[in-house]
Each structure stands twice: as structure tokens, then as C-alpha cells.
Design a protein around this motif. Structure first.
Motif, short mmCIF file in Angstrom:
data_model
loop_
_atom_site.label_atom_id
_atom_site.label_comp_id
_atom_site.label_asym_id
_atom_site.label_seq_id
_atom_site.Cartn_x
_atom_site.Cartn_y
_atom_site.Cartn_z
N THR A 76 -11.68 11.92 7.45
CA THR A 76 -11.00 13.14 7.02
C THR A 76 -11.47 14.32 7.86
N SER A 77 -12.76 14.41 8.11
CA SER A 77 -13.31 15.50 8.92
C SER A 77 -12.77 15.46 10.35
N ILE A 78 -12.74 14.29 10.94
CA ILE A 78 -12.25 14.17 12.32
C ILE A 78 -10.76 14.46 12.41
N LEU A 79 -9.99 13.94 11.46
CA LEU A 79 -8.54 14.07 11.55
C LEU A 79 -8.02 15.44 11.12
N LYS A 80 -8.91 16.33 10.67
CA LYS A 80 -8.47 17.68 10.32
C LYS A 80 -7.94 18.41 11.56
N ASP A 81 -8.34 17.96 12.73
CA ASP A 81 -7.88 18.58 13.97
C ASP A 81 -6.56 18.00 14.48
N TYR A 82 -5.97 17.09 13.71
CA TYR A 82 -4.72 16.47 14.10
C TYR A 82 -3.61 16.87 13.14
N GLU A 83 -2.39 16.72 13.59
CA GLU A 83 -1.23 17.08 12.78
C GLU A 83 -0.97 16.00 11.74
N CYS A 84 -1.82 15.96 10.73
CA CYS A 84 -1.68 14.96 9.69
C CYS A 84 -2.23 15.49 8.38
N GLU A 85 -1.84 14.84 7.33
CA GLU A 85 -2.34 15.16 6.00
C GLU A 85 -3.00 13.90 5.45
N ILE A 86 -4.23 14.03 4.98
CA ILE A 86 -4.95 12.92 4.39
C ILE A 86 -4.77 12.99 2.88
N ILE A 87 -4.31 11.90 2.29
CA ILE A 87 -4.12 11.83 0.85
C ILE A 87 -5.06 10.77 0.30
N ARG A 88 -6.04 11.20 -0.50
CA ARG A 88 -6.98 10.27 -1.13
C ARG A 88 -6.51 10.01 -2.55
N THR A 89 -6.46 8.74 -2.94
CA THR A 89 -6.06 8.42 -4.31
C THR A 89 -7.19 7.82 -5.13
N ASP A 90 -8.32 7.60 -4.50
CA ASP A 90 -9.44 7.06 -5.24
C ASP A 90 -10.22 8.18 -5.90
N ASN A 91 -11.13 7.80 -6.77
CA ASN A 91 -12.01 8.76 -7.41
C ASN A 91 -13.11 9.07 -6.41
N ASN A 92 -13.18 10.33 -5.93
CA ASN A 92 -14.12 10.64 -4.85
C ASN A 92 -15.59 10.54 -5.27
N GLU A 93 -15.85 10.41 -6.56
CA GLU A 93 -17.23 10.19 -7.01
C GLU A 93 -17.49 8.71 -7.25
N GLY A 94 -16.44 7.89 -7.21
CA GLY A 94 -16.59 6.45 -7.31
C GLY A 94 -16.73 5.88 -8.70
N TYR A 95 -16.62 6.70 -9.73
CA TYR A 95 -16.86 6.20 -11.08
C TYR A 95 -15.68 5.46 -11.70
N THR A 96 -14.55 5.48 -11.04
CA THR A 96 -13.39 4.73 -11.50
C THR A 96 -12.97 3.78 -10.40
N ASP A 97 -12.84 2.51 -10.74
CA ASP A 97 -12.39 1.52 -9.76
C ASP A 97 -10.88 1.42 -9.88
N GLU A 98 -10.17 2.08 -8.98
CA GLU A 98 -8.71 2.08 -8.98
C GLU A 98 -8.21 0.75 -8.45
N SER A 99 -7.27 0.16 -9.13
CA SER A 99 -6.72 -1.12 -8.67
C SER A 99 -5.88 -0.87 -7.42
N LEU A 100 -5.73 -1.92 -6.62
CA LEU A 100 -4.90 -1.81 -5.42
C LEU A 100 -3.47 -1.43 -5.80
N SER A 101 -2.95 -2.01 -6.86
CA SER A 101 -1.57 -1.70 -7.25
C SER A 101 -1.41 -0.24 -7.65
N SER A 102 -2.41 0.35 -8.31
CA SER A 102 -2.30 1.77 -8.68
C SER A 102 -2.42 2.66 -7.46
N ARG A 103 -3.28 2.29 -6.51
CA ARG A 103 -3.40 3.08 -5.27
C ARG A 103 -2.10 2.99 -4.47
N LEU A 104 -1.55 1.79 -4.37
CA LEU A 104 -0.28 1.63 -3.65
C LEU A 104 0.84 2.43 -4.29
#
Length: 160
Positions: A76-104
Motif C-alpha cells: 500500500t505504501s509503495i503503490l500510493k505513488d501510482y494511479e491506483c486505489e488499494i481496497i482492503r477488505t480484511d480486518n486490519n487488526e486481524g481479529y476477524t478471519d474473513e472467509s475467501l467468499s466474503s472477501r471476494l
């Protein structure tokens, strides 16, 4: 372990940057134009398994989430210099294990152009010399999807 983590980080950056260049995503400049505030490309990114996911750890008990999340933050830090948007769908603290189907489902609703789920795989329960690279594509992958996957795969193989 630290040497492995640094190598994995470096390889992933090379693969991501190569993938971005391959898809036409260029570095932002002062005269970059965004139509209606929309970025050129959307990348879905997640740190794979949650912090509390049973068994997802190194032989030294370092949680896989910890390694994956650090890579996601660095990408995310490196790609901030590029014409893109990073979308995170996981819990950034890691306390919830998101299923692959929910992330998709979230990535599909956000209409991402590429979805990257970071993982560190293990072989056995001790440190060993097992190696390998995996890149997956959707069952309904387009030729553009396949080209991007091949580009990322080729660079991961080359630099590991």
C-alpha cells in the motif's frame, strides 16, 4: 526468519510493480488527471488469514497474519505513488478471519481490477527447504486476468 520475510517483501514488491506496469498503471505525476476523482485501477488486497486462525503460524509461532499484514502495508505504501486505489477488505487488526467468499463478494461489489490475497504457506511443522509459488485466477478469468497472473507468477519465480 527475518531474512526470509525481507526476501518475500522484496519479491512481492517487484511482482506488484511489474503487474502494475503491465496493466498500464503509471506513476502519479503533478499533472495526473483523475476523471471525477476515480483512480485508474482498483486493487483488492488482503492479509489472508486472521491473527487468531488456528494453525496459521511458523514453527517459531509467528502468526501468518503478522507477516501478511506487514506485506500489505508495504505494498500500500509503495503503490500510493501510482494511479491506483488499494481496497482492503480484511480486518486490519486481524481479529476477524474473513472467509475467501466474503472477501471476494466485497471485491466484486467494489469492482476491483485485480484481487491479491497475501499468504505464506508451510510444509510440515518444522523449518525446511520447501519452496514454491502459487498464483490463482478466477474460474471466469479473462485473457487480461491470465496475462496479469502470468506476469506476477513469472516475476515471483524469477526473484525467489
Amino acid at each position: 526468519m527475518k531474512k526470509f520475510a525481507k526476501k518475500a517483501l522484496s519479491v512481492l514488491f517487484v511482482a506488484m510493480i511489474a503487474g502494475m506496469m503491465f496493466t498500464g498503471c503509471s506513476k502519479k505525476t503533478s499533472d495526473t488527471i483523475k476523471i471525477g476523482g476515480i483512480f485508474v485501477i482498483k486493487i483488492g488486497l488482503d492479509a489472508g488469514h486472521g491473527l487468531l486462525t488456528r494453525g496459521k503460524e511458523t514453527p517459531d509461532k509467528i502468526k501468518e497474519f503478522y507477516l501478511n499484514d506487514r506485506i500489505c502495508d508495504k505494498i500500500t505504501s509503495i503503490l500510493k505513488d501510482y494511479e491506483c486505489e488499494i481496497i482492503r477488505t480484511d480486518n486490519n487488526e486481524g481479529y476477524t478471519d474473513e472467509s475467501l467468499s466474503s472477501r471476494l463478494a466485497r471485491y466484486k461489489s467494489k469492482k476491483v481490477d485485480a484481487f491479491v490475497s497475501i499468504h505464506h504457506n508451510a510444509f510440515g511443522d518444522t523449518w525446511n527447504n520447501a519452496t514454491g509459488v502459487e498464483v490463482y485466477v478466477d474460474k471466469k478469468a479473462t485473457s487480461k486476468d491470465m496475462k496479469l497472473a502470468q506476469c506476477v507468477y513469472d516475476r515471483l519465480v524469477k526473484y525467489t
